[in-house]
Design a protein around this motif. Structure first.
Motif, mmCIF file in Angstrom:
data_model
loop_
_atom_site.group_PDB
_atom_site.id
_atom_site.type_symbol
_atom_site.label_atom_id
_atom_site.label_comp_id
_atom_site.label_asym_id
_atom_site.label_seq_id
_atom_site.Cartn_x
_atom_site.Cartn_y
_atom_site.Cartn_z
ATOM 1 N N VAL A 1 12.590 -112.521 23.666
ATOM 2 C CA VAL A 1 13.038 -113.351 22.560
ATOM 3 C C VAL A 1 13.769 -112.471 21.558
ATOM 4 N N THR A 2 14.765 -113.041 20.890
ATOM 5 C CA THR A 2 15.491 -112.343 19.837
ATOM 6 C C THR A 2 15.452 -113.194 18.576
ATOM 7 N N TYR A 3 15.136 -112.531 17.464
ATOM 8 C CA TYR A 3 15.134 -113.203 16.166
ATOM 9 C C TYR A 3 16.201 -112.565 15.289
ATOM 10 N N ASN A 4 16.936 -113.409 14.554
ATOM 11 C CA ASN A 4 17.900 -112.868 13.601
ATOM 12 C C ASN A 4 17.204 -112.480 12.298
ATOM 13 N N ALA A 5 17.967 -112.049 11.322
ATOM 14 C CA ALA A 5 17.384 -111.549 10.073
ATOM 15 C C ALA A 5 16.618 -112.621 9.309
ATOM 16 N N GLY B 1 14.656 -114.798 10.862
ATOM 17 C CA GLY B 1 13.503 -115.184 11.670
ATOM 18 C C GLY B 1 13.776 -116.327 12.613
ATOM 19 N N GLN B 2 15.059 -116.650 12.804
ATOM 20 C CA GLN B 2 15.420 -117.725 13.717
ATOM 21 C C GLN B 2 15.650 -117.178 15.125
ATOM 22 N N LEU C 1 4.297 -113.380 13.940
ATOM 23 C CA LEU C 1 5.482 -113.543 14.779
ATOM 24 C C LEU C 1 5.165 -114.572 15.862
ATOM 25 N N PRO C 2 6.033 -115.592 16.064
ATOM 26 C CA PRO C 2 5.691 -116.714 16.957
ATOM 27 C C PRO C 2 5.412 -116.315 18.403
ATOM 28 N N SER D 1 13.397 -108.457 20.229
ATOM 29 C CA SER D 1 14.231 -107.709 19.294
ATOM 30 C C SER D 1 14.381 -108.512 18.015
ATOM 31 N N ILE D 2 14.370 -107.790 16.899
ATOM 32 C CA ILE D 2 14.535 -108.401 15.584
ATOM 33 C C ILE D 2 15.760 -107.757 14.944
ATOM 34 N N GLU D 3 16.722 -108.571 14.576
ATOM 35 C CA GLU D 3 17.996 -108.063 14.065
ATOM 36 C C GLU D 3 17.882 -107.784 12.567
ATOM 37 N N SER D 4 17.380 -106.598 12.266
ATOM 38 C CA SER D 4 17.129 -106.228 10.872
ATOM 39 C C SER D 4 18.385 -105.642 10.226
ATOM 40 N N PRO D 5 18.735 -106.080 9.018
ATOM 41 C CA PRO D 5 19.896 -105.489 8.342
ATOM 42 C C PRO D 5 19.637 -104.087 7.810
ATOM 43 N N THR D 6 18.364 -103.683 7.738
ATOM 44 C CA THR D 6 18.011 -102.368 7.186
ATOM 45 C C THR D 6 17.515 -101.377 8.230
#
Length: 582
Positions: free
Chosen positions: A82-86, A88-89, A213-214, A221-226
């Motif tokens: 699963v991939t989540y954007n910044a 949490g979607q 986390l669901p 992967s979580i697409e973190s801006p930081t």
């Protein structure tokens, strides 16, 4: 110094997974003396940075070596990503989504088991063949005596025992460096380590966590801006790994980056989700560049494998997989040469086959590691404002068949007798070719019609296999396929040496293989048995039959037509590989 001149066929330096698998195979195949030494005692070895993931092709090869069952008892079999954007979607088609397409294998999942537990399984398997790791033993010097002929005891190595301070001189026929990115073997022989040192730093933290986390038990992967593209990997024994990029602005916030800091940043990296570390098992911060050794095979008797000859980030989770591929490629060739069943020149195919695949990995890794730190690839020609997470998903999808290992191939090229162009012609584009992985087809045993898998019937014993796909009765031509069954017995010497086995695969089930063929079959018999003739279809074999040569490591050597020339072609193929005349 003790100048006792102890001799051993193969001395392996480094007792990580690559060294252990190499030693295990040589001991298992037999006829070879082997020692494996490790600079660090086991208690220190446990503290090393550790890999976690075995992809399908690696698992298949370990299955052929009889090691997969133990790994499966302890591992976490990860089939979900699963991939989540910044925000949490959930975002489909990005991150590790290529893992959803790892098909055509019984191991259609990521086998997740921390290196500590894998090494324990490999060590125990090796002990059953009376080989144990010697530690803490350090290789302090090594040289090659060029006056000694190939396959003689050409290498002189000095080993320092850190426990009692004594040194021992050992002479060996082959020295194998499996001792990591700072390889003493590579350095002692002055082998250049070419490439670039990465400026990127990475943090990994393993432990037991509580989270909202669901989908926590996934490869995520979580697409973190930081913190870049954050790795969230469900581990064995209910644990979880969090991995993130350690950027300059993160580093400046700490005078000392310790475990508490690593945990604090891990909590920030997975936002907008919450985690609490109930226990930390291990953490590390590291920098790895993309480097490749100038040669993997030095002076005809010194080999490098794993991180000793190639390093890359853990971004694509390929480090241990690539190293095990090295070990499996090398060990059966060493065994055949040392047992005088193959020509010494066979060893030259190790680098010829492994280097192109390492270079493919390095190129993917350069792009993936940059994208995981929110930067576009160095040679990016597209939109400079492109979303790095979209591009990362595209690159990982493109690399998917390579990352799973199922698409790794060895080139057919002059000078390599192992991969030979087919004499077999197919009506359409053939699904497999020489140099490709042999599909692990489902077969059925005579009489009971019990299902089995090809890999289970062909364990890796440093032995070639010839699959005879018999022609259907209506397509069997007198004087052709029957003659193969009679004249192929000219290969009895190889069979007697334990270096060749035959398997006959029949088109349809029946009460007796003899009655179906009209003669005794070659080797053990199995039925395709499925309505769609899946085994024949996967190898591109029609009703006229065909012959497939499988190398000990499961890659296809050549594919032959089942005709009057089949035996001559088989003898020609093995004549190029074998030391003894057929």
């Amino acid at each position: 110094m003790q100048e006792n001149g102890a001799c051993v066929d193969v001395l392996i330096v480094g007792a990580g997974p690559v060294g252990l698998i190499t030693a295990f195979q040589l001991a298992k195949f037999g006829g070879v003396s082997v020692r494996i030494v490790e600079k660090h005692a086991k208690s220190m070895q446990d503290a090393y940075g550790r890999a976690i993931t075995l992809f399908p092709r690696t698992s298949e090869m370990l299955d052929q070596l009889g090691l997969a069952d133990e790994l499966l008892q302890s591992c976490f079999a990860c089939r979900d990503t699963v991939t989540y954007n910044a925000h949490g979607q959930e975002v489909p088609g990005r991150g590790w989504s290529f893992m959803n397409n790892m098909k055509d294998t019984a191991f259609d999942f990521a086998l997740v088991l921390r290196q500590k537990f894998q090494e324990e399984i490999f060590r125990n398997a090796m002990k059953k063949h009376n080989v144990q790791v010697e530690a803490p033993i350090e290789l302090t010097s090594a040289s090659v005596d060029h006056a000694v002929p190939l396959t003689g005891y050409r290498v002189k190595a000095v080993l320092l025992n850190h426990q009692n301070g004594t040194s021992e001189t050992v002479r060996c026929k082959y020295l194998v460096g499996c001792d990591g990115g700072r390889s003493s073997v590579r350095q002692l022989f002055g082998i250049p380590f070419e490439g670039s040192k990465s400026e990127d730093k990475w943090v990994r933290v393993d432990g037991q966590i509580t989270t909202n986390l669901p989908k926590p038990r996934t490869y995520c992967s979580i697409e973190s801006p930081t913190h870049g593209n954050v790795l969230w990997a469900a581990l064995d024994h209910g644990a979880t790994r969090i991995g993130y990029a350690f950027t300059d602005d993160r580093a400046k916030a700490y005078s000392e980056f310790d475990e508490a800091a690593a945990v604090k940043e891990a909590i920030a990296a997975v936002k907008p989700f919450d985690i609490t570390f109930d226990r930390v098992d291990w953490w590390t911060i590291y920098t790895v560049g993309q480097r490749v050794a100038k040669t993997f095979f030095h002076d005809g008797c010194v080999f490098l494998a794993g991180d000793a000859c190639h390093t890359h980030s853990s971004g694509a989770a390929q480090g241990m997989n690539t190293g095990i591929h090295d070990a499996v490629n090398l060990a059966w060739k060493l065994s055949l040469v040392l047992n005088r069943d193959a020509k010494p020149s066979l060893l030259e195919t190790y680098e010829a086959e492994r280097r192109p695949n390492v270079q493919r990995l390095i190129q993917y890794d350069k792009d993936i590691s940059r994208l995981m730190t929110n930067r576009l690839p160095e040679d990016w020609q597209g939109d400079p404002a492109a979303d790095v997470n979209v591009i990362l998903g595209e690159v990982m999808e493109e690399a998917g068949s390579f990352s799973s290992g199922l698409g790794i191939f060895y080139d057919v090229e002059e000078g390599n007798p192992l991969n030979v162009n087919s004499s077999f012609t197919c009506d359409s584009t053939p699904p497999v070719k020489p140099g490709m992985r042999g599909p692990d087809i489902t077969l059925y045993r005579p009489g009971t019609f019990e299902a089995t898998r090809l890999i289970r019937e062909l364990p890796n014993e440093a032995c070639f296999s010839v699959l005879v796909f018999a022609a259907s009765p209506s397509n069997r031509i007198p004087g052709t396929s029957e003659d193969v069954y009679e004249s192929s017995l000219d290969l009895d010497e190889l069979v007697g040496m334990g270096r060749l086995k035959f398997i006959t695969i029949l088109h349809e089930r029946g009460p007796s293989p003899y009655e179906q063929l009209g003669n005794d079959p070659l080797g053990r018999v199995y039925y395709d048995g499925k309505n769609d003739k899946d085994a024949y279809r996967r190898y591109g074999i029609g009703t006229s039959g065909g012959i497939v040569v499988l190398r000990p490591d499961g890659w296809i050597g050549t594919i032959l037509a089942l005709d009057d020339n089949a035996t001559d072609r088989l003898e020609e193929y093995f004549g190029e590989v074998c030391f003894r005349q057929i």
